[in-house]
Structures are given as structure tokens and as C-alpha cells.
Design an enzyme around this catalytic site. Structure first.
Site, mmCIF file in Angstrom:
data_model
loop_
_atom_site.group_PDB
_atom_site.id
_atom_site.type_symbol
_atom_site.label_atom_id
_atom_site.label_comp_id
_atom_site.label_asym_id
_atom_site.label_seq_id
_atom_site.Cartn_x
_atom_site.Cartn_y
_atom_site.Cartn_z
ATOM 1 N N ASN A 9 -8.033 5.866 4.569
ATOM 2 C CA ASN A 9 -7.658 5.065 3.400
ATOM 3 C C ASN A 9 -8.946 4.566 2.755
ATOM 4 O OD1 ASN A 9 -6.717 3.243 1.534
ATOM 5 N ND2 ASN A 9 -5.968 1.755 3.045
ATOM 6 N N TRP A 10 -9.273 5.146 1.598
ATOM 7 C CA TRP A 10 -10.565 4.820 0.973
ATOM 8 C C TRP A 10 -10.546 3.515 0.192
ATOM 9 C CZ3 TRP A 10 -12.572 10.189 -1.198
ATOM 10 C CH2 TRP A 10 -12.971 10.976 -0.123
ATOM 11 N N LYS A 11 -9.365 2.929 -0.002
ATOM 12 C CA LYS A 11 -9.262 1.678 -0.770
ATOM 13 C C LYS A 11 -9.954 1.876 -2.127
ATOM 14 C CE LYS A 11 -8.811 -0.569 3.628
ATOM 15 N NZ LYS A 11 -8.958 -1.756 4.458
ATOM 16 N N HIS A 107 0.455 -1.663 2.479
ATOM 17 C CA HIS A 107 -0.802 -1.990 3.154
ATOM 18 C C HIS A 107 -0.995 -3.497 3.118
ATOM 19 C CE1 HIS A 107 -5.062 -2.390 3.953
ATOM 20 N NE2 HIS A 107 -4.938 -1.262 4.614
ATOM 21 N N GLU A 109 -3.384 -5.274 2.354
ATOM 22 C CA GLU A 109 -4.028 -5.800 1.138
ATOM 23 C C GLU A 109 -3.021 -5.884 -0.011
ATOM 24 O OE1 GLU A 109 -7.219 -3.004 1.467
ATOM 25 O OE2 GLU A 109 -7.824 -4.084 3.276
ATOM 26 N N GLU A 180 -0.994 -2.009 11.524
ATOM 27 C CA GLU A 180 -2.351 -2.467 11.216
ATOM 28 C C GLU A 180 -2.394 -3.989 11.327
ATOM 29 O OE1 GLU A 180 -4.620 0.649 8.667
ATOM 30 O OE2 GLU A 180 -3.666 -0.792 7.345
ATOM 31 N N GLY A 186 -11.165 -4.317 8.766
ATOM 32 C CA GLY A 186 -12.468 -4.584 8.165
ATOM 33 C C GLY A 186 -13.265 -5.670 8.857
ATOM 34 N N SER A 226 -10.302 -1.329 12.120
ATOM 35 C CA SER A 226 -11.631 -1.154 12.721
ATOM 36 C C SER A 226 -11.735 0.048 13.671
ATOM 37 C CB SER A 226 -12.082 -2.454 13.421
ATOM 38 O OG SER A 226 -12.231 -3.482 12.468
ATOM 39 N N GLY A 247 -10.096 2.841 7.634
ATOM 40 C CA GLY A 247 -10.685 2.367 6.377
ATOM 41 C C GLY A 247 -12.167 2.701 6.342
ATOM 42 N N GLY A 248 -13.006 1.711 6.674
ATOM 43 C CA GLY A 248 -14.465 1.833 6.552
ATOM 44 C C GLY A 248 -15.040 3.133 7.112
HETATM 45 P P1 13P Z 1 -10.837 -0.644 8.583
HETATM 46 O O1 13P Z 1 -10.801 0.644 9.357
HETATM 47 O O2 13P Z 1 -12.002 -0.728 7.625
HETATM 48 O O3 13P Z 1 -10.691 -1.840 9.465
HETATM 49 O O4 13P Z 1 -9.534 -0.633 7.619
HETATM 50 C C1 13P Z 1 -8.312 -0.315 8.167
HETATM 51 C C2 13P Z 1 -7.345 -0.130 7.062
HETATM 52 O O5 13P Z 1 -7.011 -1.065 6.358
HETATM 53 C C3 13P Z 1 -6.809 1.221 6.834
HETATM 54 O O6 13P Z 1 -5.712 1.198 5.999
#
Ligand code: 13P
Length: 264
Positions: A9-11, A107, A109, A180, A186, A226, A247-248
């Protein structure tokens, strides 16, 4: 055994040229050395499935850059209406036409930064399941919920609201749930392998209560929060975990590839 999903997920990261470069390099890496080739075989034999969720404006670039269907494309959000006066929104038909196989819904967010409610997310989920795009539906508790021992209560509320009107065959065949925990996103704090497995097992128990054992077994459940190359294999080895939502670490093509190659 379920097909494992490794999803990035590149956000709000990676414009069109960064997206094309990433896809080209990922495909090169999956064809290069022994580990890359082994992963490619696992993808071809449907043991693992690779998904990238770029921002809306980079979806076309991701689709155009692909040399094969090894990399599936997902959107990060969608509106439930097919068209109309909804400034700034994107429909399921548009995602399908753009080449998306999946869409991420709910998600954390979207829930906590943009105020999306369980009721809104239920409408999005139902509309998605009536379309040709498949949902990756996210759930997870806040740190305060976990500390107050409310993790299971929150997961129950989020899922019971979401799958209120769904049938067992749809859940078994089309739904992917991603657990999640918000405190692990993050932050560098990963849930322990056992905590992640317990929560994903609880999601399966909820599915069993509502849809029966066969559906609960068939449901695909991912973990996210993470995840990085150092911890991905341990998490993925857990009984109730069928994949990872990253994510990251999915923004760096070498780490993302490492997560893929160590998952087979
Ligand atoms: P991180 O891997 O950066 O913690 O993010 C997880 C995420 O929100 C994937 O949707």
C-alpha cells in the site's frame, strides 16, 4: 492451503515515473537470480499473489509498465456510487477500466484521518462485491483499545457492521480481510507473531460464527503494520495469516522484493 498475498500500500507516495521505474525493477528482480526465479514460479503456480496499490493517478502508469500479469494492481479507496455529483471521488467502474483487480477499503487512515464510519464502509464493501473489483477490507484497533483489552470488541464491531448482508460464498471466494492494528502502522512497532496470529484467528472465529467453518477456513486474512524483510517471514508463517499488507517497506523495491522472495 491459501494463496498468500503480498500487497504494498503506497499511500500518497510515488508519481507516475517513480511507479513505472518500480514496476520495471520489480519485474527484473523477479526474473534475475535464483530467489527471484523461485518467486516467479510460485506466482505462476498461484502459491503467492503480488499486489501493488499506487495512488489513483499512478494506476495507469503501473498497468502500462507491467510486462506480465504477475503484478496485480489495487486502488486505495473507492466511492460506492457508480457515477454522479461526488467531487473528488472515483467509482468502481473507473477502477475496473483502469485495470485494478483489488481495492483497499477501510484503511485505518481512511477511518481515523478522514472519518470514514463502519456504516459508510459497509456501503463501499457491498458495492465492491457487486462489481468486478475485489475488496481488501481493513480492520484494526487503536492503541487505547488494545490497552483497555478491547481489541476483540473493536474487531467484532468493525466486521459485523461490514458483513451484515453478505453471504458465505461471497465471503469465501471474494473477500480479503486485512488486520492492521493502528498502533503498529508506520510506528516500527510490529505486533508479535503470536498477537498478530491471535487477532487473525479471532477474525476467522467471527467468520465461523456468522458463515460457518468452511467459509472461515476459506477466508483470506492478511496482517499489516510495520512489516519489513526482517520480520515478514515469521509473521507469514503463522497459521491464521495468509499474507501481508505493507506500507513503508513496500516503497523500496529491494525490501519489497526481499519480502516476496523470503515468503516462498
Ligand atoms: P507500515 O507498513 O508503514 O506500518 O504501514 C502499514 C499499512 O498501513 C499498510 O496498509
Amino acid at each position: 492451503m491459501h494463496k498468500k498475498m503480498i500487497a504494498g500500500n503506497w499511500k500518497m507516495n510515488c508519481g507516475q515515473s517513480a511507479t513505472s521505474d518500480f514496476i520495471n525493477k520489480l519485474e527484473d528482480l523477479l526474473e534475475s537470480d535464483e530467489t527471484g526465479k523461485r518467486s516467479s514460479k510460485a506466482i505462476e503456480s498461484e502459491l503467492i499473489e503480488i499486489v501493488i496499490a499506487p495512488p489513483f493517478t499512478s494506476i495507469g502508469a503501473a498497468v502500462a509498465a507491467r510486462r506480465s500479469e504477475k503484478i496485480n494492481i489495487s486502488a486505495q479507496n473507492v466511492h460506492y456510487e457508480p457515477k454522479g455529483a461526488f467531487t473528488g471521488e472515483i467509482s468502481l467502474g473507473m477502477l475496473e477500466e483502469a485495470g485494478c483487480k483489488y481495492v483497499i477499503i477501510g484503511h485505518s487512515e481512511r477511518r481515523h484521518v478522514f472519518g470514514e464510519t463502519n456504516e459508510l464502509l459497509e456501503r463501499k464493501l457491498v458495492a465492491t462485491l457487486e462489481s468486478k473489483v475485489l475488496p481488501i477490507f481493513c480492520v484494526g484497533e487503536l492503541l487505547a483499545d488494545r490497552e483497555a483489552g478491547r481489541t476483540e470488541t473493536v474487531l467484532r464491531q468493525q466486521l459485523e457492521a461490514a458483513w451484515l448482508s453478505l453471504t458465505s460464498d461471497v465471503v469465501a471466494e471474494m473477500l480479503v480481510v486485512a488486520y492492521e492494528p493502528v498502533w503498529a502502522i508506520g510506528t516500527g512497532k510490529t505486533a508479535s507473531d503470536k498477537d498478530a496470529d491471535d487477532a487473525c484467528g479471532f477474525i476467522r472465529e467471527l467468520a465461523q460464527e456468522k458463515f460457518g467453518a468452511a467459509t472461515a477456513d476459506a477466508l483470506r486474512v492478511l496482517y499489516g503494520g510495520s512489516v519489513k524483510p526482517e520480520n515478514s517471514a515469521g509473521i507469514l508463517a503463522q497459521k491464521n495469516i495468509d499474507g501481508l499488507l505493507i506500507g513503508g517497506a513496500s516503497l523500496d523495491v529491494d525490501s519489497f522484493t526481499k519480502i516476496i522472495t523470503t515468503s516462498v
